[in-house]
Design a protein around this motif. Structure first.
Motif, PDB file in Angstrom:
ATOM      1  N   ARG A 109       0.852  -1.199   0.000  1.00 37.54           N
ATOM      2  CA  ARG A 109       0.000   0.000   0.000  1.00 37.54           C
ATOM      3  C   ARG A 109       0.882   1.241   0.000  1.00 37.54           C
ATOM      4  NH1 ARG A 109      -1.828   3.535   3.953  1.00 37.54           N
ATOM      5  NH2 ARG A 109      -3.812   4.564   3.466  1.00 37.54           N
ATOM      6  N   VAL A 110       0.572   2.173  -0.904  1.00 38.03           N
ATOM      7  CA  VAL A 110       1.271   3.454  -0.940  1.00 38.03           C
ATOM      8  C   VAL A 110       0.227   4.554  -1.001  1.00 38.03           C
ATOM      9  CG1 VAL A 110       2.884   4.930  -2.186  1.00 38.03           C
ATOM     10  CG2 VAL A 110       3.251   2.456  -2.137  1.00 38.03           C
ATOM     11  N   ASP A 111       0.174   5.345   0.042  1.00 34.90           N
ATOM     12  CA  ASP A 111      -0.734   6.491   0.103  1.00 34.90           C
ATOM     13  C   ASP A 111      -0.118   7.496   1.060  1.00 34.90           C
ATOM     14  OD1 ASP A 111      -2.753   8.363   0.546  1.00 34.90           O
ATOM     15  OD2 ASP A 111      -4.353   6.872   0.334  1.00 34.90           O
ATOM     16  N   THR A 112       0.519   8.506   0.524  1.00 37.38           N
ATOM     17  CA  THR A 112       1.252   9.455   1.368  1.00 37.38           C
ATOM     18  C   THR A 112       0.349  10.408   2.125  1.00 37.38           C
ATOM     19  OG1 THR A 112       1.514  10.936  -0.532  1.00 37.38           O
ATOM     20  CG2 THR A 112       3.299   9.372  -0.103  1.00 37.38           C
ATOM     21  N   SER A 113      -0.923  10.473   1.769  1.00 37.50           N
ATOM     22  CA  SER A 113      -1.845  11.380   2.474  1.00 37.50           C
ATOM     23  C   SER A 113      -2.571  10.693   3.626  1.00 37.50           C
ATOM     24  CB  SER A 113      -2.866  11.960   1.494  1.00 37.50           C
ATOM     25  OG  SER A 113      -3.693  10.920   0.967  1.00 37.50           O
ATOM     26  N   LYS A 114      -2.661   9.372   3.569  1.00 37.33           N
ATOM     27  CA  LYS A 114      -3.333   8.613   4.623  1.00 37.33           C
ATOM     28  C   LYS A 114      -2.356   7.570   5.144  1.00 37.33           C
ATOM     29  CE  LYS A 114      -7.984   9.250   2.730  1.00 37.33           C
ATOM     30  NZ  LYS A 114      -9.195   8.579   2.201  1.00 37.33           N
ATOM     31  N   ARG A 115      -1.638   7.940   6.185  1.00 42.42           N
ATOM     32  CA  ARG A 115      -0.563   7.116   6.705  1.00 42.42           C
ATOM     33  C   ARG A 115      -0.877   6.674   8.127  1.00 42.42           C
ATOM     34  NH1 ARG A 115       4.474   7.868   4.523  1.00 42.42           N
ATOM     35  NH2 ARG A 115       5.408   7.887   6.602  1.00 42.42           N
ATOM     36  N   GLY A 116      -0.511   5.447   8.445  1.00 49.79           N
ATOM     37  CA  GLY A 116      -0.696   4.971   9.803  1.00 49.79           C
ATOM     38  C   GLY A 116      -1.289   3.582   9.851  1.00 49.79           C
ATOM     39  N   LYS A 117      -1.209   2.967  11.015  1.00 53.29           N
ATOM     40  CA  LYS A 117      -1.662   1.591  11.185  1.00 53.29           C
ATOM     41  C   LYS A 117      -3.152   1.443  10.915  1.00 53.29           C
ATOM     42  CE  LYS A 117      -1.693  -2.141  14.628  1.00 53.29           C
ATOM     43  NZ  LYS A 117      -1.301  -2.517  16.007  1.00 53.29           N
ATOM     44  N   GLY A 118      -3.940   2.425  11.333  1.00 54.10           N
ATOM     45  CA  GLY A 118      -5.381   2.349  11.126  1.00 54.10           C
ATOM     46  C   GLY A 118      -5.745   2.249   9.654  1.00 54.10           C
ATOM     47  N   TYR A 119      -5.073   3.042   8.818  1.00 56.95           N
ATOM     48  CA  TYR A 119      -5.331   2.997   7.376  1.00 56.95           C
ATOM     49  C   TYR A 119      -4.859   1.671   6.775  1.00 56.95           C
ATOM     50  CZ  TYR A 119      -6.317   7.996   7.629  1.00 56.95           C
ATOM     51  OH  TYR A 119      -6.863   9.217   7.933  1.00 56.95           O
ATOM     52  N   ALA A 120      -3.724   1.169   7.259  1.00 57.09           N
ATOM     53  CA  ALA A 120      -3.223  -0.117   6.766  1.00 57.09           C
ATOM     54  C   ALA A 120      -4.208  -1.242   7.073  1.00 57.09           C
ATOM     55  CB  ALA A 120      -1.859  -0.418   7.389  1.00 57.09           C
ATOM     56  N   LEU A 121      -4.765  -1.238   8.287  1.00 53.32           N
ATOM     57  CA  LEU A 121      -5.734  -2.266   8.667  1.00 53.32           C
ATOM     58  C   LEU A 121      -7.015  -2.143   7.849  1.00 53.32           C
ATOM     59  CD1 LEU A 121      -5.343  -2.381  12.566  1.00 53.32           C
ATOM     60  CD2 LEU A 121      -4.469  -4.003  10.876  1.00 53.32           C
ATOM     61  N   ASP A 122      -7.503  -0.932   7.693  1.00 58.91           N
ATOM     62  CA  ASP A 122      -8.722  -0.735   6.911  1.00 58.91           C
ATOM     63  C   ASP A 122      -8.531  -1.224   5.480  1.00 58.91           C
ATOM     64  OD1 ASP A 122     -11.393   0.412   6.392  1.00 58.91           O
ATOM     65  OD2 ASP A 122     -10.303   1.889   5.204  1.00 58.91           O
ATOM     66  N   PHE A 123      -7.369  -0.953   4.905  1.00 65.58           N
ATOM     67  CA  PHE A 123      -7.042  -1.401   3.547  1.00 65.58           C
ATOM     68  C   PHE A 123      -7.093  -2.932   3.458  1.00 65.58           C
ATOM     69  CE2 PHE A 123      -3.524  -2.939   0.814  1.00 65.58           C
ATOM     70  CZ  PHE A 123      -3.952  -2.466  -0.427  1.00 65.58           C
ATOM     71  N   ALA A 124      -6.447  -3.594   4.413  1.00 64.09           N
ATOM     72  CA  ALA A 124      -6.416  -5.059   4.399  1.00 64.09           C
ATOM     73  C   ALA A 124      -7.794  -5.654   4.663  1.00 64.09           C
ATOM     74  CB  ALA A 124      -5.419  -5.565   5.440  1.00 64.09           C
ATOM     75  N   PHE A 125      -8.519  -5.107   5.631  1.00 63.32           N
ATOM     76  CA  PHE A 125      -9.838  -5.637   5.973  1.00 63.32           C
ATOM     77  C   PHE A 125     -10.789  -5.541   4.783  1.00 63.32           C
ATOM     78  CE2 PHE A 125      -9.285  -4.454  10.759  1.00 63.32           C
ATOM     79  CZ  PHE A 125      -8.376  -5.479  10.889  1.00 63.32           C
TER      80      PHE A 125
END
Length: 411
Positions: A109-125
């Motif tokens: 995942r590459v998104d420089t405007s939305k960074r952080g564990k919460g965004y990573a989890l939402d992406f995977a979920f």
């Protein structure tokens, strides 16, 4: 009016003032003590029925992620019903390559405007829900070793109808320094002791970010829109508001690496405390209102958990207030009067003491742990004198990588 009478009135006024000041501490201490009383839980057995996808959110974790993947692949669970997925989120190192070579699937995942564990989890979920393969989605941090029964213990809880779970979360490197040993005691007191108490009372154990799991139905019903630095606590609150409690899986443990050096330790605590403070302002009124209107012990307990400051910020004024109240009691007794403030502060001190004593006992830290606990007042005073530069990152839920024990800097 005699001098003795004037003195008696002044001391009585001081006693009542101290008692009033100590009342919130007494309430907090009584609550902490109640959920910390020693209890035994029944182990429900194991299961291998659910299809479980384990998500490992990672940001520049090339040095640690392979060991975590190896630990997850060693769990005693059918390989055709288990997937290990590393989310390489905005990485600038070789995390993705190392993860693939270690045997994991990788979502980059590459998104420089939305960074952080919460965004990573939402992406995977969201991706996993769209695929439709997983019955359960678990989360394990990239610096973690898990017990071999973790997935079967999760599956057993979901087979019994639970919708969200949290495994016991402990410190992987307690003997690296006095700070990590102290954190091991604190984690045991906060996670294991209170988690056991809450599970015995059928409350919500809360989410601790590492070693948590959700049914696919839960993730569909309550999307993971938690993006603060305490995204785990935030999502646990969101679940509670939807009537979903988090079950505590006491028979399996995930062990995460903790910072050894002073600056990293303080920085980590500041981020957590800042995040909890923000969450308190966002959710506490709603939790209290819905807890009362629904007559929900689960919601009121979550509200209490959100409202409580870190234990150190309760323990120090409790100890200081108790010492002052004892001095008032001595003066009152000399005048033949009763004192109420020692009772008020005593309740707080006893409740906090139960939690700390249970945390120390279950941690196995022994005499070294007692010596470390004696350093707490000076450590808290030192911590209060300095602030790190991570406040803005904490505000936005950014990835702020903490130095691990295998990267040097022990002190």
């Amino acid at each position: 009016m005699s001098a003795r009478l004037q003195l008696g009135r002044a001391i009585s006024a001081a006693d009542l003032s101290l008692a009033a000041v100590g009342l919130p501490i007494a309430v907090a201490g009584a609550y902490i003590g109640l959920i910390s009383l020693p209890r035994k839980l029944v182990v429900p057995g194991t299961s291998n029925e659910a299809r479980i996808a384990v998500v490992v959110p990672s940001h520049n974790e090339e040095a640690n992620v392979a060991a975590t993947i190896s630990s997850l692949l060693a769990t005693k669970y059918p390989t055709d019903r288990r997937r290990v997925i590393v989310v390489a989120d905005n990485c600038s190192d070789e995390t993705a390559r190392v993860a693939r070579e270690a045997g994991a699937e990788v979502f980059e995942r590459v998104d420089t405007s939305k960074r952080g564990k919460g965004y990573a989890l939402d992406f995977a979920f969201r991706r996993l829900l769209k695929e439709g393969w997983a019955d359960v989605v678990a989360v394990v941090d990239a610096d973690t070793i898990v017990q071999t029964n973790l997935l079967s213990a999760f599956a057993a809880r979901f087979a019994l109808g639970e919708q969200a779970c949290q495994a016991n979360y402990e410190v992987r490197n307690p003997d690296d320094s006095w700070r990590t040993r102290l954190m091991h005691i604190a984690f045991t007191a906060f996670h294991e002791v209170r988690g056991t108490g809450r599970e015995a009372m059928h409350l919500s154990a809360g989410l601790r970010g590492n070693g948590m799991a959700f049914s696919a139905l839960t993730l569909s019903r309550v999307p993971h829109q938690a993006f603060s630095v305490v995204e785990d606590l935030e999502y646990g609150v969101m679940l509670g508001l939807e009537g979903i409690r988090v079950a505590y899986v006491h028979e399996s443990t995930v062990s995460g690496d903790m910072p050894v050096d002073a600056d990293s330790s303080v920085s980590q605590r500041e981020r957590w405390e800042h995040g909890r403070s923000t969450l308190r302002r966002m959710y506490l009124p709603r939790l209290l209102t819905k807890g009362v209107t629904r007559r929900s012990a689960v919601l009121l307990d979550i509200a209490a958990d959100v409202a409580l400051p870190p234990l150190g910020k309760v323990a120090l004024p409790a100890a200081g207030g108790f010492a002052a109240s004892v001095a008032v009691w001595v003066a009152q007794r000399a005048l033949g009067h009763r004192a109420w403030s020692p009772i008020v502060f005593g309740v707080g001190v006893v409740g906090i003491g139960i939690n700390v004593a249970e945390g120390w006992r279950r941690s196995g830290a022994g005499l070294a742990g007692i010596a470390d606990l004696a350093k707490v007042p000076s450590y808290l005073a030192w911590k209060a004198t300095g602030k790190s530069d991570t406040a803005s990152a904490a505000e936005q839920g950014e990835w702020v990588r903490t130095k691990r024990s295998n990267e040097g800097g022990a002190s």
